[in-house]
Enzyme design. Structure first.
Site, PDB file in Angstrom:
ATOM      1  N   HIS A   1     -29.387  -5.194  35.641  1.00 25.67           N
ATOM      2  CA  HIS A   1     -29.962  -6.171  35.639  1.00 25.67           C
ATOM      3  C   HIS A   1     -29.716  -6.609  34.291  1.00 25.67           C
ATOM      4  CE1 HIS A   1     -30.915  -6.391  39.567  1.00 25.67           C
ATOM      5  NE2 HIS A   1     -30.352  -7.587  39.304  1.00 25.67           N
TER       6      HIS A   1
ATOM      7  N   ARG B   1     -30.663 -16.434  40.014  1.00 30.45           N
ATOM      8  CA  ARG B   1     -31.408 -14.797  40.136  1.00 30.45           C
ATOM      9  C   ARG B   1     -33.247 -16.310  39.227  1.00 30.45           C
ATOM     10  NH1 ARG B   1     -26.773 -12.314  38.333  1.00 30.45           N
ATOM     11  NH2 ARG B   1     -26.365 -10.641  39.552  1.00 30.45           N
TER      12      ARG B   1
ATOM     13  N   ARG C   1     -31.551 -18.745  44.455  1.00 31.72           N
ATOM     14  CA  ARG C   1     -32.826 -17.492  45.178  1.00 31.72           C
ATOM     15  C   ARG C   1     -33.716 -17.489  44.762  1.00 31.72           C
ATOM     16  NH1 ARG C   1     -29.485 -11.692  43.733  1.00 31.72           N
ATOM     17  NH2 ARG C   1     -30.975 -11.519  42.547  1.00 31.72           N
TER      18      ARG C   1
ATOM     19  N   GLU D   1     -25.675  -8.013  51.263  1.00 34.28           N
ATOM     20  CA  GLU D   1     -25.607  -6.118  49.814  1.00 34.28           C
ATOM     21  C   GLU D   1     -25.889  -5.640  50.778  1.00 34.28           C
ATOM     22  OE1 GLU D   1     -28.219  -8.018  46.648  1.00 34.28           O
ATOM     23  OE2 GLU D   1     -29.979  -9.013  47.572  1.00 34.28           O
TER      24      GLU D   1
ATOM     25  N   ASN E   1     -22.902  -6.257  43.666  1.00 32.86           N
ATOM     26  CA  ASN E   1     -23.758  -4.957  42.746  1.00 32.86           C
ATOM     27  C   ASN E   1     -24.393  -4.213  44.171  1.00 32.86           C
ATOM     28  OD1 ASN E   1     -22.616  -6.532  41.434  1.00 32.86           O
ATOM     29  ND2 ASN E   1     -24.851  -8.358  40.351  1.00 32.86           N
ATOM     30  N   ASP E   2     -24.878  -5.100  44.748  1.00 34.39           N
ATOM     31  CA  ASP E   2     -25.940  -4.195  45.596  1.00 34.39           C
ATOM     32  C   ASP E   2     -25.577  -3.436  46.823  1.00 34.39           C
ATOM     33  OD1 ASP E   2     -29.062  -4.054  44.667  1.00 34.39           O
ATOM     34  OD2 ASP E   2     -29.186  -5.799  44.339  1.00 34.39           O
TER      35      ASP E   2
ATOM     36  N   CYS F   1     -20.747 -13.115  45.137  1.00 34.86           N
ATOM     37  CA  CYS F   1     -21.466 -13.463  43.824  1.00 34.86           C
ATOM     38  C   CYS F   1     -21.305 -12.882  42.496  1.00 34.86           C
ATOM     39  CB  CYS F   1     -23.318 -14.215  43.689  1.00 34.86           C
ATOM     40  SG  CYS F   1     -24.040 -13.420  44.656  1.00 34.86           S
TER      41      CYS F   1
HETATM   42  C1  PEP Z   1     -25.773  -7.914  43.533  1.00 33.74           C
HETATM   43  O1  PEP Z   1     -26.532  -7.754  44.359  1.00 33.74           O
HETATM   44  O2  PEP Z   1     -24.481  -8.912  43.337  1.00 33.74           O
HETATM   45  C2  PEP Z   1     -26.521  -9.931  43.535  1.00 33.74           C
HETATM   46  C3  PEP Z   1     -25.585 -10.773  42.682  1.00 33.74           C
HETATM   47  O3  PEP Z   1     -27.458  -9.283  43.485  1.00 33.74           O
HETATM   48  P1  PEP Z   1     -28.109  -9.043  41.914  1.00 33.74           P
HETATM   49  O4  PEP Z   1     -27.360  -8.486  41.742  1.00 33.74           O
HETATM   50  O5  PEP Z   1     -29.397  -9.930  41.439  1.00 33.74           O
HETATM   51  O6  PEP Z   1     -28.643  -7.739  42.868  1.00 33.74           O
HETATM   52 MG    MG Z   2     -28.806  -8.202  44.738  1.00 31.51          MG
END
Ligand code: PEP
Ligand code: MG
Length: 602
Positions: A195, A302, A338, A437, A460-461, A508
């Site tokens: 993050h 976020r 979110r 995710e 990302n997750d 995203c």
């Molecule tokens: C993700 O996991 O891709 C996402 C957009 O959420 P974050 O990066 O805030 O966990």
């Molecule tokens: Mg995420």
């Protein structure tokens, strides 16, 4: 001038910065300023240490007494023993020795000794004795707090024009950085998908991470050049390097100026298919940037960063005020808010989570919120109130399946009931969406489309969970590959499920903002991208070079592969053109070879 040194790490936020190093370590999450001192300062530093140790010992003995009265004498012993550590002459002697010999401030010396003691304890086979390392760290933190008079991170102490050199920058500290004051940051640890890195990209702050022990090698006051394009940090750069970077900066400026011309052009493929281009945001200034770059809306807001810069939970009213301003800024475009995604690598100082060996697999996102209905309800009430005036949708993070969606929908119903009873306005048809995710949600995408209004692919997750590679852990960065064939298959199946159900789908995750993936993602069926504002121009540029037939052919080819190397080779063949200087920087012997998936060049 000191000799030039070169460090190579992971480029996590692109751009080039020059400035003066300011070294900070966040040992045990308290900021430790590290600096060299003059010989005349040595005695003063030692006097500061002695005063701090006396205060720490006094506080610990008082604490021990208090615990004895309230809890019991056995428990109180812990703090009496800690007081002994604070008085220990070996401990004191080692800190003083480092101050005298290495001429560093006492905080830096203390951090080094605590680290050394901790390492020694860690090697003791007896588990009880091994656990005493935590007591040493605790005493260290207490003495440090006494020395610095506070134990928080104060970004205003960082001189203007600095480059922050840190062991690990936590998102809550990164969120406090001011891009005017701090030009870039470099760190011992941290990965591209943390993050903190996401935040750096949204602030357009160049950053390079995974530079093992760079905090030991760089001293406050060193001149630095941070190349966030190729992941190289030059310490006290020589004249040739300085000249080369002056030229590179001018070329990148020219490249950006060219890109700027794309700002008013629609995001359509060469054969006329519209691709929605939205922005990710974490704070009000991101919505400003999103509007400047002509975003179609905010595809992901976020909310957790707004929580992490505070010391207590924001009230419903506080949340409403901030979000209302963000929504008003992008109105009449939509904003996807979110729900709080705390847990994993995102912690709040005022909301301690149960200790977990593996926080990403522990309480986070909606699972955590459903255990704290009061936090969930306050946030939903704030979101709903914003929906009265603006096109708002609600996005649920870390959804595992339908059960969580139903449970959150029940709380939304409760919030609506309360607002109705209070005579407050809201949109009763507010759209509710789920993040995809967690692999279980990706597998159940078709079922989810029946009960949500939209889906949002959080790669990302998704990547970390599908590939069992922690997004925060640089030792498995090699395994964390958004273009792994297994991830691509899942993305394709989610896109197909969404299309068949006519359910809107946006991507995203950070993958969406990397132009080297744009064509492939369009080919896999994505028609809406939400990316950091600073990445919008490059992604638009990439979209405008795609033809649907070529994109589909690329996707079909890549879906036939079982190896990352094969996917990389296919992507490399279609790599977009780069500015000459950046390409030159990438091919010099001082820079690592970029991998597919490296961040874009702006
Ligand atoms: C993700 O996991 O891709 C996402 C957009 O959420 P974050 O990066 O805030 O966990
Ligand atoms: Mg995420």
């Amino acid at each position: 001038m000191a000799d030039q040194q070169i460090f190579r790490g992971t480029a996590v936020s692109s751009g080039i910065a020059r400035g003066v190093a300011y070294v900070l370590t966040f040992a045990d999450r308290a900021a430790v300023p590290c600096r060299s001192i003059e010989p005349s300062e040595v005695e003063g530093e030692i006097a500061r240490l002695e005063t701090a140790l006396v205060k720490a010992e006094r506080d610990l003995l008082a604490l021990s007494k208090e615990v004895a009265a309230r809890v019991g004498t056995d428990e109180a012993e812990v703090f009496a023993a800690q007081a002994l550590v604070a008085r220990d002459h070996v401990f004191l002697g080692q800190v003083v020795g480092i101050v005298r010999e290495h001429r560093v401030n006492v905080e830096a010396a203390l951090a080094e000794v605590v680290e050394k003691f901790t390492r020694t304890f860690d090697q003791i086979p007896d588990p009880y004795l091994r656990e005493r390392a935590a007591d040493v760290r605790d005493v260290g933190r207490r003495v440090l707090a006494a020395l610095t008079q506070h134990d928080g991170f104060d970004p205003t102490e960082i001189p203007d024009g600095s480059i922050l050199v840190v062991d690990e920058l936590l998102p809550s500290a990164a969120a406090l950085l001011d891009i005017g004051r701090v030009r870039a940051f470099v760190s011992d640890r941290g990965g591209k998908f943390s993050h903190t890195s996401i935040l750096a990209r949204s602030m357009r702050m160049p950053a390079v991470t995974s530079l093992t022990d760079v905090t030991l090698a760089i001293k406050t006051g060193d001149e630095l050049i941070v190349d966030g394009v190729s992941g190289v940090v030059f310490v006290n750069p020589d004249e040739i390097v300085q000249r080369e970077y002056t030229r590179l900066e001018a070329e990148l400026r020219g490249y950006r100026a060219d890109l700027q011309k794309v700002v008013d052009l629609p995001s359509v493929t060469l054969d006329g298919t519209a691709v929605a281009l939205l922005a990710n945001a974490s704070k009000l200034s991101d919505t400003e940037a999103a509007c400047l770059y002509n975003a179609d809306g905010i595809g992901l807001y976020r909310t957790e960063f707004g929580f992490s810069v505070r010391t207590t939970f924001p009230s419903e009213e506080d949340q409403f005020e901030i979000l209302e301003r963000a929504a008003a800024r992008v109105h009449p475009r939509k904003i996807v808010l979110r729900l709080l995604d705390i847990g994993g690598d995102k912690e709040l100082s005022y909301m301690p989570l149960p200790p977990s060996r593996n926080p990403s697999l522990g309480q986070r996102g909606v699972r955590l919120l459903l255990r704290h209905p009061e936090i969930l309800l306050a946030q939903l009430r704030a979101f709903l109130r914003v929906s009265a005036q603006h096109p708002v949708s609600i996005l649920l993070p870390v959804v595992g399946g339908l059960d969580e969606v139903r449970e959150v929908r029940a709380v939304i119903g409760r919030a609506m009931g309360q607002l109705t009873a209070e005579g407050r306005a809201f949109n009763p048809r507010v759209e509710v969406g789920a993040m995809i995710e967690v692999p279980s949600a990706a597998v159940l995408a078709t079922a989810l489309t029946r009960e949500v209004d939209f889906l949002s692919l959080g790669t990302n997750d998704l990547v970390q969970y599908v590939l069992a590679a922690d997004r925060e852990n640089e030792t498995v960065a090699e395994q964390y590959r958004p273009h792994h064939p297994a991830v691509l298959h899942l993305i394709h199946s989610v896109a197909t499920a969404a299309r068949q159900a006519s359910c809107p789908l946006t991507i995203c995750g950070e993958m969406a903002g990397a132009p080297e993936y744009t064509e492939l993602l369009v080919g896999l069926g994505l028609r809406a991208f939400s990316v950091a504002p600073g990445e919008m121009l490059e992604v638009n540029n990439a979209i405008r070079q795609v033809t649907l037939s070529e994109a589909s052919a690329l996707a079909a080819e890549v879906l036939g592969f079982g190896s990352v190397a094969e996917v990389e080779a296919a992507l490399e063949r279609r790599r977009p053109a780069r500015p000459a200087a950046a390409a030159a920087a990438e091919s010099t012997s001082t820079t690592p070879k970029p991998v597919a998936g490296a961040p874009p060049l702006t």
